[in-house]
Motif scaffolding. Structure first.
Motif: not given
Ligand SMILES: Cc1cc2nc3c(=O)[nH]c(=O)nc-3n(C[C@H](O)[C@H](O)[C@H](O)COP(=O)(O)OP(=O)(O)OC[C@H]3O[C@@H](n4cnc5c(N)ncnc54)[C@H](O)[C@@H]3O)c2cc1C
Length: 469
Positions: A353-374
């Motif tokens: 699991x890569x927090x960097x990948x999640x950060x890249x996704x947040x940058x890419x999706x912008x206001x379309x996606x809000x993150x929550x991880x279990x």
């Protein structure tokens, strides 16, 4: 008799006559209630399943009454859909072609509470069982965040994992569910006992291959968990902390029951937290009292601040939510209470699991996606492996947008457990469970149980395309 095919006619009056003396309801309100669950989280499902409801609601009070209903449905070839708390998110409880909704909540007896195990009727509320277990110094090993309103049978037939999975793995891990008693849909019905690996034949089958009437599950010594809220300045740092704390829990250095990472754009949706959390990302956790100091030290070592710690009762007394209800699909529920424009996805990540990948996704999706991880553990029975998966909120426009978003996650190597389908295999499984299908041939040879939910049955047995309506 040949198997039931979608839209085959049936004589509901004849069925009702043969069930005289049972608790039968057929008024519009009861039928509408029995045709709904939490599939409205998905605008796709809300549209597709609108108006689907049973002709008759039956509330059995005993296993003998369940058997009477099963026999009558088989004799009259009437579809039957079992209903527990009705909290499933994929339309699992929605009878696609009408028939009987079998409300199992009257079967709620505790049959035995012993050290390490509970034997109960399947319609018991999970919260009720947890309270009964507490009186013996025990608790369940895990529960869905709907602990207060969901049944144990519904969790086993429709759920996957939840609060406690960080410590005890997923429901399917050996030892969590130890015995099932299933009533078949035949005339006369049989009672089949499933133990050991055979449990998987009826586990997470959406009630398509037998009615669970009795369940035996693991209990563990009760812990008065400390509900902790810790804040972090960045979401990727929060996830790094989650990986470190989760690894420490797998090594046995920290005793953790839950860890749910929720970014700052989501927390204002939670009643009780609005205006109380500053502009930071939050980790909601349940921590053993003996681990709390070490857990909070690890928070600080990762640049975070532990801002709340107390028992569930203490948090509730302060007007704060229980950490149980800040997790899993409660995130979506809290958001939908004030914002009907959101929906959600379920995302598994490539290992490691890569927090960097999640950060890249947040940058890419912008206001379309809000993150929550279990954070959870799988294969806890054989040591266990830490996993983190996402239940992100999605600002919904239309289905093509949703499909494009899914493709974008998949291009990152993620797997989507699609919550926008009512078909079992198209959600998390992605493949036919041959053992479940084989058991359905024995337990529901006429294909009357929850028809339309099992692609393999439709395609292989009926020879029609799966996923139709
Ligand atoms: C806010 C929210 C949070 C959630 N959090 C979680 C979570 O943390 N983890 C998780 O896994 N899920 C979660 N879910 C999904 C759902 O709550 C769980 O799956 C829950 O345990 C279902 O229990 P239920 O009694 O409501 O089942 P129902 O919705 O009534 O039924 C679910 C399925 O099981 C079948 N079924 C029910 N009882 C029986 C029986 N006795 N025999 C045979 N089939 C049966 C039904 O036909 C249906 O297909 C959540 C849902 C919501 C709305």
């Amino acid at each position: 008799m040949t198997p039931y095919r979608p839209h085959d006619p049936f004589d509901i009056e004849a069925l009702a006559r043969s069930l005289q003396g049972l608790d039968l309801r057929r008024d519009a309100a009861e039928r509408a209630r029995a045709g709904s669950d939490y599939h409205w989280y998905s605008p796709v499902l809300a549209g597709a399943l609108r108006g689907r409801e049973p002709h008759l609601v039956v509330r059995p009070r005993s296993v003998a009454e369940v058997e009477r209903v099963a026999a009558a449905c088989a004799r009259h070839r009437v579809p039957l859909t079992v209903r527990g708390g009705g909290t499933g998110n994929y339309g699992q409880c929605v009878p696609l072609y009408g028939g009987v909704s079998l409300d199992i909540t009257g079967l709620d007896a505790v049959l035995a509470l012993e050290p390490g195990r509970a034997r109960v009727q399947a319609g018991i509320l999970i919260h009720t069982l947890n309270q009964a277990a507490a009186a013996t110094g025990q608790q369940l090993a895990m529960w869905p965040s709907t602990e207060r309103i969901a049944t144990l049978g519904g969790f086993i037939a429709g759920g996957h994992s939840g609060i406690g999975s960080l410590r005890h793995g997923i429901l399917a891990d050996a030892g969590n569910v130890t015995r099932l008693v299933v009533v078949t849909l035949e005339d006369p019905p049989r009672r089949v006992v499933l133990e050991g690996a055979d449990i998987q034949r009826a586990h997470h089958a959406y009630g398509s291959n037998g009615i669970l009437v009795e369940v035996e599950v693991a209990l563990v010594p009760r812990v008065e968990w400390r509900h902790s809220i810790a804040l972090f300045p960045r979401y990727d740092t929060l996830l790094q902390f989650g990986l470190a704390a989760g690894a420490a829990s797998v090594r046995g250095e920290l005793d953790l029951f839950q860890m749910s990472a929720v970014e700052r754009r989501i927390t204002p949706y939670y009643a009780g937290l609005r205006g109380r959390l500053e502009d930071e990302d939050a980790m909601f956790a349940q921590v053993h009292p003996a681990s709390l100091a070490a857990y909070e030290a690890l928070v600080r070592a990762h640049g975070g601040r532990a801002v709340v710690a107390g028992t569930e009762a203490e948090l509730l007394a302060q007007g704060l939510p229980s950490c149980t209800e800040c997790a899993y699909n409660h995130t979506t529920l809290e958001a939908l209470k004030s914002d009907r424009g959101v929906t959600y996805l379920q995302v598994a990540y490539p290992a490691p699991f890569s927090p960097e990948l999640v950060a890249a996704q947040m940058a890419r999706f912008g206001d379309e996606v809000f993150m929550h991880h279990e954070f959870s553990r799988v294969h806890a029975d054989s040591g266990g492996e830490l996993v983190a998966f996402a239940l992100p909120l999605v600002q919904y426009f239309d289905e093509p947008q949703l499909r494009a978003l899914i493709a974008s996650f998949e291009a990152d190597g993620c797997a989507i457990y699609d919550p926008h389908t009512w078909v079992l295999e198209d959600g998390g499984m992605k493949q036919v469970d041959e053992a479940q299908l084989a058991f359905k041939r024995q337990a529901d040879p006429l294909g009357l149980m929850n028809p339309g939910k099992l692609r393999a049955w439709d395609e292989r047995v009926l020879g029609i395309p799966g996923g139709g309506l």
